[in-house]
Design an enzyme around this catalytic site. Structure first.
Site, mmCIF file in Angstrom:
data_model
loop_
_atom_site.group_PDB
_atom_site.id
_atom_site.type_symbol
_atom_site.label_atom_id
_atom_site.label_comp_id
_atom_site.label_asym_id
_atom_site.label_seq_id
_atom_site.Cartn_x
_atom_site.Cartn_y
_atom_site.Cartn_z
ATOM 1 N N ASP A 154 -39.374 -10.544 -11.283
ATOM 2 C CA ASP A 154 -38.826 -10.058 -12.548
ATOM 3 C C ASP A 154 -39.039 -8.556 -12.586
ATOM 4 O O ASP A 154 -40.049 -8.051 -12.085
ATOM 5 C CB ASP A 154 -39.532 -10.718 -13.740
ATOM 6 N N ASP B 145 -32.177 -14.779 -14.891
ATOM 7 C CA ASP B 145 -32.506 -15.182 -16.259
ATOM 8 C C ASP B 145 -31.367 -14.837 -17.211
ATOM 9 O O ASP B 145 -31.038 -15.621 -18.103
ATOM 10 C CB ASP B 145 -33.795 -14.507 -16.731
#
Length: 178
Positions: free
Chosen positions: A137, A151
């Site tokens: 991330d 995401d």
């Protein structure tokens, strides 16, 4: 007897006359997957060992983290479960694709598939090991957990699915009368 569905493109066109939208689903999935993986490669290359990089006056921060959980860092100890869920979601989407005749549904399912496979790839190939790998991330908004392109694809696809369902649109390209 009234039919439970109404053709969204007119009475003369039947469901079987509508083209399948499997190709659109696959194109969107491949694009979402490729963008996710490419941005993760760049993020790992450029952000490893660096302090977070603030952009746009702090509206967006590039902060590299390795996430063992689900989207937005939820349930960090359930990596294996999320790997299995991603496989099940991918199989379900591919099974649904046989009936897919709606372009909006193709876009939604393609985003969901591409995002699920993007994060699954991390869980399969990144450390600490197969089905336990941490997801990369690197995007952070103020007061929001760090996330990635997969995401975003998953959340956008899910939002589209909710909207299409609320509007009564089916994967077959019809509109349900309520």
């Amino acid at each position: 007897m009234d039919a439970p569905h109404e053709a969204s493109l007119g009475d003369a066109e039947t469901q079987t006359a509508r083209p399948r939208r499997t190709g659109a689903l696959l194109v969107v999935a491949v694009l979402a997957y490729a963008l996710d993986q490419a941005t993760k490669l760049v993020a790992v290359d450029r952000l490893s060992g660096r302090d977070p990089v603030e952009l746009l006056g702090g509206l967006l921060t590039l902060r590299l983290i390795r996430n063992p959980g689900a989207a937005f860092g939820l349930a960090g100890g359930a990596t294996v479960v999320f790997s299995i869920v991603a496989v099940v979601v991918a199989v379900m989407i591919l099974r649904t694709a046989r009936h897919l005749r709606s372009l909006p549904w193709a876009l939604a399912l393609g985003l969901l598939l591409g995002g699920a496979l993007g994060n699954l790839t991390d869980r399969l190939v990144r450390s600490p090991g197969v089905l336990r790998g941490h997801v990369v991330d690197f995007l952070e908004l103020p007061n929001w957990p760090v996330f990635n392109v997969a995401d975003m694809a998953i959340c956008t696809g899910a939002a589209l699915i909710v909207l299409l369902t609320l509007l009564g649109r089916t994967v077959e390209g019809t509109v349900e009368r309520g």
